[in-house]
Scaffold this motif. Structure first.
Motif, PDB file in Angstrom:
ATOM      1  N   THR A   1      56.009  32.150  49.411  1.00 32.23           N
ATOM      2  CA  THR A   1      55.348  31.075  50.164  1.00 32.23           C
ATOM      3  C   THR A   1      53.978  30.835  49.548  1.00 32.23           C
ATOM      4  OG1 THR A   1      54.345  32.607  51.741  1.00 32.23           O
ATOM      5  CG2 THR A   1      56.477  31.671  52.338  1.00 32.23           C
ATOM      6  N   GLY A   2      53.350  29.743  49.941  1.00 31.39           N
ATOM      7  CA  GLY A   2      52.015  29.434  49.438  1.00 31.39           C
ATOM      8  C   GLY A   2      51.982  28.041  48.836  1.00 31.39           C
ATOM      9  N   LEU A   3      51.102  27.859  47.854  1.00 29.63           N
ATOM     10  CA  LEU A   3      50.940  26.567  47.198  1.00 29.63           C
ATOM     11  C   LEU A   3      52.179  26.259  46.356  1.00 29.63           C
ATOM     12  CD1 LEU A   3      48.725  24.357  46.945  1.00 29.63           C
ATOM     13  CD2 LEU A   3      48.006  25.502  44.837  1.00 29.63           C
ATOM     14  N   ALA A   4      52.807  25.107  46.601  1.00 36.15           N
ATOM     15  CA  ALA A   4      54.123  24.811  46.011  1.00 36.15           C
ATOM     16  C   ALA A   4      54.112  24.853  44.485  1.00 36.15           C
ATOM     17  CB  ALA A   4      54.606  23.445  46.494  1.00 36.15           C
ATOM     18  N   THR A   5      53.040  24.353  43.862  1.00 34.42           N
ATOM     19  CA  THR A   5      52.972  24.371  42.392  1.00 34.42           C
ATOM     20  C   THR A   5      52.974  25.804  41.864  1.00 34.42           C
ATOM     21  OG1 THR A   5      50.582  24.129  42.649  1.00 34.42           O
ATOM     22  CG2 THR A   5      51.827  22.149  42.117  1.00 34.42           C
ATOM     23  N   ASP A   6      52.248  26.687  42.538  1.00 36.22           N
ATOM     24  CA  ASP A   6      52.206  28.086  42.113  1.00 36.22           C
ATOM     25  C   ASP A   6      53.513  28.815  42.406  1.00 36.22           C
ATOM     26  OD1 ASP A   6      49.688  27.753  41.135  1.00 36.22           O
ATOM     27  OD2 ASP A   6      48.640  28.805  42.744  1.00 36.22           O
ATOM     28  N   VAL A   7      54.190  28.416  43.472  1.00 38.59           N
ATOM     29  CA  VAL A   7      55.519  28.976  43.774  1.00 38.59           C
ATOM     30  C   VAL A   7      56.457  28.717  42.608  1.00 38.59           C
ATOM     31  CG1 VAL A   7      57.566  28.705  45.250  1.00 38.59           C
ATOM     32  CG2 VAL A   7      55.296  28.845  46.290  1.00 38.59           C
ATOM     33  N   MET A   8      56.472  27.468  42.113  1.00 36.92           N
ATOM     34  CA  MET A   8      57.361  27.109  41.007  1.00 36.92           C
ATOM     35  C   MET A   8      56.941  27.788  39.708  1.00 36.92           C
ATOM     36  SD  MET A   8      58.363  23.129  41.733  1.00 36.92           S
ATOM     37  CE  MET A   8      56.740  22.480  41.985  1.00 36.92           C
ATOM     38  N   THR A   9      55.636  27.826  39.451  1.00 37.12           N
ATOM     39  CA  THR A   9      55.136  28.479  38.230  1.00 37.12           C
ATOM     40  C   THR A   9      55.507  29.949  38.209  1.00 37.12           C
ATOM     41  OG1 THR A   9      53.250  26.959  38.178  1.00 37.12           O
ATOM     42  CG2 THR A   9      53.050  28.972  36.882  1.00 37.12           C
ATOM     43  N   LEU A  10      55.250  30.640  39.327  1.00 39.24           N
ATOM     44  CA  LEU A  10      55.518  32.077  39.395  1.00 39.24           C
ATOM     45  C   LEU A  10      57.013  32.367  39.243  1.00 39.24           C
ATOM     46  CD1 LEU A  10      53.966  34.728  39.824  1.00 39.24           C
ATOM     47  CD2 LEU A  10      54.453  34.540  42.263  1.00 39.24           C
ATOM     48  N   SER A  11      57.858  31.544  39.851  1.00 37.59           N
ATOM     49  CA  SER A  11      59.303  31.777  39.751  1.00 37.59           C
ATOM     50  C   SER A  11      59.780  31.608  38.307  1.00 37.59           C
ATOM     51  CB  SER A  11      60.070  30.834  40.678  1.00 37.59           C
ATOM     52  OG  SER A  11      60.015  29.514  40.206  1.00 37.59           O
ATOM     53  N   GLN A  12      59.214  30.645  37.582  1.00 35.91           N
ATOM     54  CA  GLN A  12      59.610  30.420  36.192  1.00 35.91           C
ATOM     55  C   GLN A  12      59.124  31.545  35.279  1.00 35.91           C
ATOM     56  OE1 GLN A  12      58.074  26.492  35.591  1.00 35.91           O
ATOM     57  NE2 GLN A  12      59.710  25.526  36.770  1.00 35.91           N
ATOM     58  N   ILE A  13      57.910  32.038  35.525  1.00 35.28           N
ATOM     59  CA  ILE A  13      57.392  33.181  34.748  1.00 35.28           C
ATOM     60  C   ILE A  13      58.285  34.393  34.956  1.00 35.28           C
ATOM     61  CG2 ILE A  13      55.505  34.877  34.650  1.00 35.28           C
ATOM     62  CD1 ILE A  13      53.589  32.513  35.240  1.00 35.28           C
ATOM     63  N   LEU A  14      58.685  34.627  36.194  1.00 33.88           N
ATOM     64  CA  LEU A  14      59.500  35.816  36.500  1.00 33.88           C
ATOM     65  C   LEU A  14      60.911  35.689  35.944  1.00 33.88           C
ATOM     66  CD1 LEU A  14      57.994  36.489  39.955  1.00 33.88           C
ATOM     67  CD2 LEU A  14      58.200  38.194  38.164  1.00 33.88           C
ATOM     68  N   LYS A  15      61.467  34.491  35.943  1.00 41.68           N
ATOM     69  CA  LYS A  15      62.789  34.326  35.320  1.00 41.68           C
ATOM     70  C   LYS A  15      62.724  34.639  33.826  1.00 41.68           C
ATOM     71  CE  LYS A  15      65.033  31.385  38.667  1.00 41.68           C
ATOM     72  NZ  LYS A  15      65.058  30.068  39.258  1.00 41.68           N
ATOM     73  N   MET A  16      61.638  34.193  33.174  1.00 48.19           N
ATOM     74  CA  MET A  16      61.449  34.492  31.761  1.00 48.19           C
ATOM     75  C   MET A  16      61.312  36.003  31.545  1.00 48.19           C
ATOM     76  SD  MET A  16      58.703  35.191  29.415  1.00 48.19           S
ATOM     77  CE  MET A  16      57.217  34.491  30.082  1.00 48.19           C
ATOM     78  N   ARG A  17      60.518  36.663  32.394  1.00 50.50           N
ATOM     79  CA  ARG A  17      60.345  38.119  32.281  1.00 50.50           C
ATOM     80  C   ARG A  17      61.661  38.857  32.531  1.00 50.50           C
ATOM     81  NH1 ARG A  17      55.260  40.666  32.691  1.00 50.50           N
ATOM     82  NH2 ARG A  17      53.661  39.247  31.910  1.00 50.50           N
ATOM     83  N   MET A  18      62.474  38.351  33.474  1.00 52.74           N
ATOM     84  CA  MET A  18      63.778  38.965  33.748  1.00 52.74           C
ATOM     85  C   MET A  18      64.686  38.895  32.518  1.00 52.74           C
ATOM     86  SD  MET A  18      64.049  40.089  36.825  1.00 52.74           S
ATOM     87  CE  MET A  18      62.470  40.683  36.273  1.00 52.74           C
ATOM     88  N   ASN A  19      64.714  37.720  31.860  1.00 52.75           N
ATOM     89  CA  ASN A  19      65.541  37.558  30.661  1.00 52.75           C
ATOM     90  C   ASN A  19      65.085  38.493  29.540  1.00 52.75           C
ATOM     91  OD1 ASN A  19      67.060  35.596  31.918  1.00 52.75           O
ATOM     92  ND2 ASN A  19      65.856  33.899  31.111  1.00 52.75           N
ATOM     93  N   LEU A  20      63.760  38.609  29.361  1.00 50.62           N
ATOM     94  CA  LEU A  20      63.231  39.519  28.338  1.00 50.62           C
ATOM     95  C   LEU A  20      63.593  40.967  28.649  1.00 50.62           C
ATOM     96  CD1 LEU A  20      59.658  38.028  27.698  1.00 50.62           C
ATOM     97  CD2 LEU A  20      61.590  38.029  26.118  1.00 50.62           C
ATOM     98  N   TYR A  21      63.472  41.348  29.913  1.00 45.58           N
ATOM     99  CA  TYR A  21      63.794  42.725  30.326  1.00 45.58           C
ATOM    100  C   TYR A  21      65.266  43.027  30.052  1.00 45.58           C
ATOM    101  CZ  TYR A  21      64.065  46.909  33.268  1.00 45.58           C
ATOM    102  OH  TYR A  21      64.266  48.194  33.733  1.00 45.58           O
ATOM    103  N   LYS A  22      66.129  42.080  30.388  1.00 42.99           N
ATOM    104  CA  LYS A  22      67.568  42.309  30.197  1.00 42.99           C
ATOM    105  C   LYS A  22      67.918  42.404  28.708  1.00 42.99           C
ATOM    106  CE  LYS A  22      71.976  41.045  32.179  1.00 42.99           C
ATOM    107  NZ  LYS A  22      72.766  40.096  32.937  1.00 42.99           N
ATOM    108  N   LEU A  23      67.271  41.578  27.880  1.00 38.83           N
ATOM    109  CA  LEU A  23      67.505  41.658  26.435  1.00 38.83           C
ATOM    110  C   LEU A  23      67.044  42.999  25.857  1.00 38.83           C
ATOM    111  CD1 LEU A  23      66.432  38.083  25.254  1.00 38.83           C
ATOM    112  CD2 LEU A  23      68.671  39.136  24.889  1.00 38.83           C
ATOM    113  N   ARG A  24      65.873  43.456  26.326  1.00 38.82           N
ATOM    114  CA  ARG A  24      65.312  44.686  25.768  1.00 38.82           C
ATOM    115  C   ARG A  24      66.026  45.926  26.292  1.00 38.82           C
ATOM    116  NH1 ARG A  24      60.482  44.705  27.976  1.00 38.82           N
ATOM    117  NH2 ARG A  24      59.696  43.082  26.652  1.00 38.82           N
TER     118      ARG A  24
END
Length: 204
Positions: free
Chosen positions: A54-77
């Protein structure tokens, strides 16, 4: 008005017997003006791990995209899915990195670990975490959510009872808050998989 309340929103995560549920409203607003009734606030990290923000909608979307990228990197590594405890630590670290110009969000993490035990955590905008074994709440109507959850929660609920309880807690709380509501999404995570249902709420 706090910047965290500018777009409105409400999220609950609650534990059951070898299951966990997360529920969010679907309203996107600009203070008292409603813009959309289908805004996503709960994000799937993998089959046994979900994050609600929850919170500011723009930051909600930004944070979710950063975490999806980090998840993909973690799974690859690592060649495996991330544990909920590790994901919570990663999220805390990402938020604390930006503490001098923070993401205006209050995330909630829920999932099942490798022993099928429920995991819950929530944090503030600079990543100070809280861990619990019953429920966590976030959003603009937290006093209402706490009151409903403390009244209706009981330990070791089965998935169907957990779904009913978390749904009633969220809908009753949002009915008394002008900045959240307008429908809800509820996801119940069990060892067999996750089930997501859409609820209708009051549209006024």
């Amino acid at each position: 008005m706090s910047i965290l309340a500018y777009n409105g929103g409400a999220i609950i995560a609650m534990t059951g017997k070898n299951c966990v549920a997360i529920a969010s409203d679907t309203r996107l607003g600009l203070q008292q003006q409603t813009v959309s009734c289908d805004f996503q606030k709960v994000f799937k990290m993998h089959d046994r791990l979900y994050m609600g923000v929850t919170g500011l909608a723009t930051d909600v979307m930004t944070l979710s995209q950063i975490l999806k990228m980090r998840m993909n990197l973690y799974k690859l590594r690592e060649d495996r899915e991330i544990k909920p405890e590790t994901f919570s630590a990663l999220l805390t670290s990402i938020l604390y990195e930006k503490r001098f110009g923070p993401y205006f969000t209050e995330p909630v993490v829920c999932g099942l670990n490798e022993k099928n035990e429920p995991f819950l955590s929530a944090m503030d905008l600079i990543g100070a975490p809280v861990f619990t074994n019953d429920f966590v709440v976030s959003g603009t109507c937290t006093p209402n959510l706490y009151g409903m959850c403390e009244t209706m929660f009981k330990p070791d609920m089965e998935p169907d009872e957990l779904f009913e309880t978390i749904s009633q807690c969220l809908l009753a709380s949002c009915d008394r808050d002008a900045l959240s509501g307008w429908g809800a999404m509820v996801t119940v995570i069990t060892p067999e998989g996750a089930t997501t249902r859409k609820l209708k709420g009051r549209m006024d």
